[in-house]
Design a protein around this motif. Structure first.
Motif, short mmCIF file in Angstrom:
data_model
loop_
_atom_site.label_atom_id
_atom_site.label_comp_id
_atom_site.label_asym_id
_atom_site.label_seq_id
_atom_site.Cartn_x
_atom_site.Cartn_y
_atom_site.Cartn_z
N MET A 69 0.84 -1.20 0.00
CA MET A 69 0.00 0.00 0.00
C MET A 69 0.87 1.25 0.00
N GLY A 70 1.87 1.28 0.86
CA GLY A 70 2.73 2.45 0.94
C GLY A 70 3.47 2.73 -0.36
N SER A 71 3.98 1.68 -0.99
CA SER A 71 4.71 1.84 -2.25
C SER A 71 3.82 2.39 -3.35
N VAL A 72 2.63 1.82 -3.49
CA VAL A 72 1.71 2.27 -4.55
C VAL A 72 1.26 3.71 -4.29
N VAL A 73 0.93 4.02 -3.05
CA VAL A 73 0.45 5.37 -2.75
C VAL A 73 1.57 6.40 -2.94
N VAL A 74 2.80 6.06 -2.58
CA VAL A 74 3.92 6.98 -2.79
C VAL A 74 4.10 7.26 -4.29
N VAL A 75 4.07 6.23 -5.12
CA VAL A 75 4.21 6.43 -6.57
C VAL A 75 3.05 7.27 -7.10
N TRP A 76 1.82 6.97 -6.67
CA TRP A 76 0.64 7.71 -7.10
C TRP A 76 0.75 9.18 -6.66
N ALA A 77 1.25 9.42 -5.45
CA ALA A 77 1.42 10.80 -4.97
C ALA A 77 2.45 11.54 -5.82
N LEU A 78 3.56 10.88 -6.12
CA LEU A 78 4.60 11.53 -6.93
C LEU A 78 4.09 11.87 -8.33
N LEU A 79 3.28 10.99 -8.91
CA LEU A 79 2.69 11.30 -10.22
C LEU A 79 1.86 12.58 -10.14
N ARG A 80 1.04 12.71 -9.11
CA ARG A 80 0.19 13.90 -8.98
C ARG A 80 0.97 15.14 -8.65
N ILE A 81 2.12 15.00 -8.03
CA ILE A 81 2.95 16.17 -7.73
C ILE A 81 3.73 16.61 -8.97
N ILE A 82 4.28 15.65 -9.69
CA ILE A 82 5.18 15.96 -10.82
C ILE A 82 4.43 16.22 -12.13
N ASN A 83 3.37 15.47 -12.41
CA ASN A 83 2.68 15.57 -13.70
C ASN A 83 1.16 15.61 -13.49
N LEU A 84 0.70 16.63 -12.81
CA LEU A 84 -0.70 16.74 -12.41
C LEU A 84 -1.64 17.01 -13.59
N LEU A 85 -2.71 16.24 -13.66
CA LEU A 85 -3.79 16.44 -14.62
C LEU A 85 -5.11 16.48 -13.86
N PRO A 86 -6.11 17.20 -14.36
CA PRO A 86 -7.40 17.25 -13.66
C PRO A 86 -8.00 15.86 -13.40
N VAL A 87 -7.86 14.94 -14.34
CA VAL A 87 -8.45 13.62 -14.17
C VAL A 87 -7.83 12.85 -13.00
N HIS A 88 -6.62 13.23 -12.60
CA HIS A 88 -6.02 12.59 -11.43
C HIS A 88 -6.87 12.84 -10.18
N GLY A 89 -7.52 13.99 -10.11
CA GLY A 89 -8.41 14.27 -8.98
C GLY A 89 -9.61 13.35 -8.96
N LEU A 90 -10.14 13.04 -10.14
CA LEU A 90 -11.26 12.11 -10.24
C LEU A 90 -10.84 10.73 -9.74
N PHE A 91 -9.74 10.22 -10.26
CA PHE A 91 -9.28 8.89 -9.86
C PHE A 91 -8.87 8.86 -8.39
N ASP A 92 -8.25 9.94 -7.91
CA ASP A 92 -7.87 9.98 -6.51
C ASP A 92 -9.11 10.01 -5.62
N GLY A 93 -10.13 10.74 -6.05
CA GLY A 93 -11.38 10.77 -5.28
C GLY A 93 -12.02 9.39 -5.20
N ILE A 94 -11.98 8.65 -6.31
CA ILE A 94 -12.52 7.28 -6.31
C ILE A 94 -11.70 6.40 -5.37
N ALA A 95 -10.38 6.50 -5.46
CA ALA A 95 -9.51 5.70 -4.57
C ALA A 95 -9.77 6.04 -3.11
N ARG A 96 -9.97 7.31 -2.81
CA ARG A 96 -10.24 7.72 -1.43
C ARG A 96 -11.59 7.19 -0.94
#
Length: 163
Positions: A69-96
């Protein structure tokens, strides 16, 4: 007063990036067996001291799942920090939403009460990231032209030009 912005609005993107930083800070310690042992010990001691409950002793499978869980969430967080797209918010909201559901399940089955703090953060970030998409979808549903085929006049070609 709290204002909701469209998913492409810079304020919305700041929320998505903030949620990514939150994820990075909160879950980085879960990404390795050594750091997870420290996090586990700290959460247990704090929970016990505050009367909110301690964690059970570590076992190899719990460590494995925490690290995954920690590894996947860290990679997902880095993607949203480095290459943020609006759709990332949609997918992150679903994951949350999924994370909050499993946290609620754990709380209902005796998990330490300090988990409520993480549950509240998941729900809050989830709502803030999903509501703009829901509102945009409702707006589209109320627009009679939404969803209608555009024909060749609305076609976008690979070079970015419109037909």
């Amino acid at each position: 007063m709290f204002r909701l912005f469209a998913p492409s609005h810079p304020a919305y993107l700041r929320v998505v990036r903030t949620s990514a930083w939150y994820d990075l800070v909160v879950t980085a310690g879960f990404a390795t067996p050594w750091t997870y042992a420290l996090v586990h010990d700290a959460l247990s001691k704090i929970g016990d001291a505050l009367g909110l409950g301690a964690l059970p002793a570590l076992d190899p499978i719990e460590i494995l799942y925490a690290n995954l869980m920690g590894s996947v969430v860290v990679v997902w967080a880095l993607l949203r920090i480095i290459n943020l797209l609006p759709v990332h918010g949609l997918f992150d909201g679903i994951a949350r939403t999924l994370f909050a559901a499993w946290q609620a399940y754990a709380l209902a089955h005796g998990a330490p009460r300090w988990l409520w703090l993480f549950f509240v953060a998941e729900v809050a970030f989830g709502v803030v990231q999903l509501v703009p998409w829901w509102r945009a979808r409702c707006t589209d549903l109320m627009d009679p032209s939404a969803g209608q085929p555009l024909g060749d006049a609305g076609r976008q070609y690979p070079d970015g030009s419109l037909g």
